[in-house]
Design an enzyme around this catalytic site. Structure first.
Site, PDB file in Angstrom:
ATOM      1  N   ASP A 315      -0.590   2.021  10.588  1.00 12.31           N
ATOM      2  CA  ASP A 315      -1.320   2.567   9.451  1.00 12.31           C
ATOM      3  C   ASP A 315      -1.528   4.075   9.592  1.00 12.31           C
ATOM      4  O   ASP A 315      -1.747   4.592  10.690  1.00 12.31           O
ATOM      5  CB  ASP A 315      -2.689   1.860   9.368  1.00 12.31           C
ATOM      6  CG  ASP A 315      -3.509   2.325   8.193  1.00 12.31           C
ATOM      7  OD1 ASP A 315      -3.051   2.149   7.049  1.00 12.31           O
ATOM      8  OD2 ASP A 315      -4.602   2.879   8.412  1.00 12.31           O
ATOM      9  N   GLU A 368       3.619   3.621   8.064  1.00  8.22           N
ATOM     10  CA  GLU A 368       3.089   4.025   6.761  1.00  8.22           C
ATOM     11  C   GLU A 368       2.892   5.541   6.849  1.00  8.22           C
ATOM     12  O   GLU A 368       1.874   6.025   7.326  1.00  8.22           O
ATOM     13  CB  GLU A 368       1.758   3.338   6.442  1.00  8.22           C
ATOM     14  CG  GLU A 368       1.300   3.621   5.011  1.00  8.22           C
ATOM     15  CD  GLU A 368      -0.190   3.881   4.866  1.00  8.22           C
ATOM     16  OE1 GLU A 368      -0.657   3.983   3.720  1.00  8.22           O
ATOM     17  OE2 GLU A 368      -0.886   3.999   5.886  1.00  8.22           O
TER      18      GLU A 368
END
Length: 633
Positions: A315, A368
């Protein structure tokens, strides 16, 4: 009373452990630090270099901070350790730490705990991770399933809100209850993988797991560690891979967690210009500290070692890469060369990827990463970050912006469709329509679509069809396949009742057929990351908002034609590579999906009329707001 039995245990740390720990290369620390059952008791070890004293407290000693002190190792590691006889799995515990600084005292959970109390309770739990896996077949075949040259269609799921029991007070399902529903649904829908929003223990449910504290523990909200293993096991037995969201970018400042752990900024940077995240009001790891890199990379390998996980989606990578991420001038500290790149975090990310792929070459790491950082998915020895894949955030933003426009204006934004191909093969991309696009006032996917209800559904099917047929692996957040009107809400189930209505069931039916088409046609997946797998037929018909292209494997070619206006186009000529019969194998406007039924009667015969630089062509009907797919018979 001190119940430690020095004669019944020996320290697990070898000279090599200490050497690797100090230099920042010990990536199985969960085997050494934390609480481990042995010899009729539990041995404890914790890193707290600035502590004056550390003791283990729990129900077993009435939380007496003097009953069971740990001893510091005499090797300058800052590790405290000890053994407590007569306690076993299920024992609640914390560490009571007295700092060398200002006699600061605090009770902390175990950073290496395998299990925690269910929030809002905050104690760690002694736990044994023994489990008898039954996924041997999957594990033997995993390298092929996770290959770049295999189909990958990822169903993104938040476990607490995928399905709930309204008749039982809207409670969410446990891991084992999810195992009774989710694997069958994902398999029937044709998804190859599921991706779970972070399951690592987190204090605040509303963070969706992105405010992680338990980096070695699945959240107790849904059951025990073995219950989570069972869910993964059943998914594997149904030939579904499992990807976990993993959050090494920041952590919350809850008092029982990592923050100010031993009275100092141990895990986080002391200077808030590097150690405090302004967007999430959370702490940023100190990636330059060897022991912190040990901790994080050990966490990554732990989920692969103990939970048979098939991939880690990392993330907020951009927030690691840039020192000035979400900061104004004067709010960040340049690196040693005066630049904005976070050199320590970059080194950490490269090392993370190197260790994952060295130990598990059959899994994938997925970034990401929302900027144009070069070579995110290229090997570290070539100067890349070493990720296997990266979310294509540019494609996502451009595509959703294009589809949100009234079709009458789309011709003026045609480049938002075509631009993605210019960079589609610079990285190994996943095309995401994720949870981030259906929260915080952004509206659900279908709510973004313009027009009346019929056009909204047709636009949604066209969007999903375009996503599945564009080069790159696919990701769809739960509810998107239902045509859900509401934004996602983590406190309620997705709207399964909508499937009672034909248009919503039509979208689900279409996504299922897209997945099965993807898996059955190598041209749609074998060369997702190679420019030899894609060829434009015509990208220049901006006036009609029509694009056409070929997807190719070594011995197969598929033609894709998209009409992004509500006007059916008759006698539309498209160039094809060869003569013969071209079968229509998918049409998003088919009546079973809720469409108008325009089409080409199962296929078309190519004629020797040249167009688009080809010697043969098809004269076809382009249904309104549609994608159609043809394959040479």
């Amino acid at each position: 009373m001190n119940n430690r039995k020095e004669s019944t245990w020996t320290s697990p740390f070898t000279d090599m452990d200490i050497y690797l720990f100090k230099e920042g290369n010990h990536f199985r620390l969960y085997e050494k630090l934390g609480a481990h059952i042995c010899n009729g008791g539990v041995r404890f070890a914790i890193w707290a270099p600035n502590a004056k004293s550390v003791s283990v407290i729990g129900e077993f000693n009435n939380w007496d901070k003097k009953a069971h002190p740990l001893s510091p190792r005499q090797d300058e590691t800052g590790i405290w350790e000890g053994f407590i006889e007569g306690i076993d799995s299920g024992t609640l515990y914390k560490y009571h730490i007295v700092s060398n600084y200002n006699n600061y005292e605090v009770d902390k959970g175990d950073p290496y705990a395998f299990y925690w109390e269910r929030p809002p309770k905050t104690a760690s739990i002694v736990w044994d991770l023994n489990y008898e896996w039954k996924d041997e077949k999957w594990m033997k075949e995993r390298a092929k399933r996770n290959s770049f040259k295999s189909p990958m269609s990822i169903y993104e799921v938040h476990l607490g809100s995928w399905r709930r029991f309204p008749e039982e007070g809207n409670r969410f399902l446990t891991y084992r209850e999810l195992a009774s529903f989710l694997p069958n649904y994902a398999k029937e829908m044709g998804f190859t993988h599921v991706e779970f929003l972070p399951v690592m223990e987190h204090p605040f449910y509303g963070s969706w797991g992105y405010q992680t504290l338990g980096y070695f523990a699945p959240t107790a909200r849904y059951g025990s560690p073995q219950d989570f293993m069972y869910l993964i096991d059943v998914l594997h037995q149904n030939e579904i891979g499992v990807i976990l969201d993993w959050v090494p970018s920041h952590f919350p400042n809850d008092g029982h967690g990592l923050v100010f752990f031993d009275g100092t900024h141990l895990y986080e940077h002391a200077d808030p210009r590097k150690g405090f995240h302004p967007d999430w009001k959370s702490c940023i790891f100190n990636y330059g500290r060897n022991e912190v890199r040990n901790f994080l990379i050990s966490s990554a390998l732990f989920w692969l070692d103990k939970y048979h996980v098939d991939g880690l989606r990392v993330d907020a990578v951009a927030s690691l890469l840039y020192l000035d991420y979400s900061r104004k001038d004067g709010e960040w500290i340049p690196n040693e060369y005066g630049g904005r790149e976070n050199l320590e975090a970059i080194h950490f990310l490269k090392r993370f990827n190197e260790e994952v792929y060295k130990n598990y070459p059959d899994v994938q790491t997925i970034a990401e990463e929302s900027t144009a950082w070069p070579q995110a998915t290229r090997p570290t020895h070539l100067g890349g970050l070493g990720f296997g894949m990266k979310w294509n955030m540019g494609w996502m933003h451009d595509t959703l912006e294009y589809f949100s426009k009234d079709p009458i204006f789309r011709k003026y934004h045609h480049n938002q469709l075509t631009f993605s191909i210019w960079y589609a093969f610079f990285e190994n991309f996943v095309l995401p329509l994720s949870h981030d696009e259906v929260v915080h006032g952004k509206g659900s996917l279908i709510a973004k679509m313009p027009g009346d209800d019929w056009q909204k559904f047709a636009n949604l099917r066209a969007l999903l069809g375009y996503q599945w047929l564009h080069p790159g692996k696919k990701l769809l957040f739960m509810g998107g396949e239902l045509g859900q009107w509401r934004e996602w809400n983590h406190e309620s189930s997705i709207d399964w009742h909508l499937l009672e209505y034909p248009n919503h069931e039509g979208v689900r039916h279409f996504v299922r057929d897209l997945n099965h088409l993807l898996s059955s046609e190598p041209a749609l997946y074998e060369r997702d990351f190679e420019n030899t797998g894609f060829e434009w037929v015509d990208f220049s018909d901006w006036e009609s908002s029509v694009i056409s292209f070929l997807r190719k494997s070594e011995d197969q070619t598929v033609l894709v034609v998209c009409n992004f206006t509500p006007i059916p186009r008759y006698n539309y000529r498209i160039g094809v590579p060869s003569g013969g019969f071209w079968k229509e194998i998918l049409n998003s406007d088919a009546k079973e999906y809720g469409g108008s039924g325009h089409g080409n009667f199962g296929g078309l015969e190519a004629t020797p009329v040249p167009i688009h630089g080809r010697f043969h062509s098809l004269v076809m009907t382009l249904p309104p707001l549609s994608v159609t797919v043809f394959k040479k018979a």
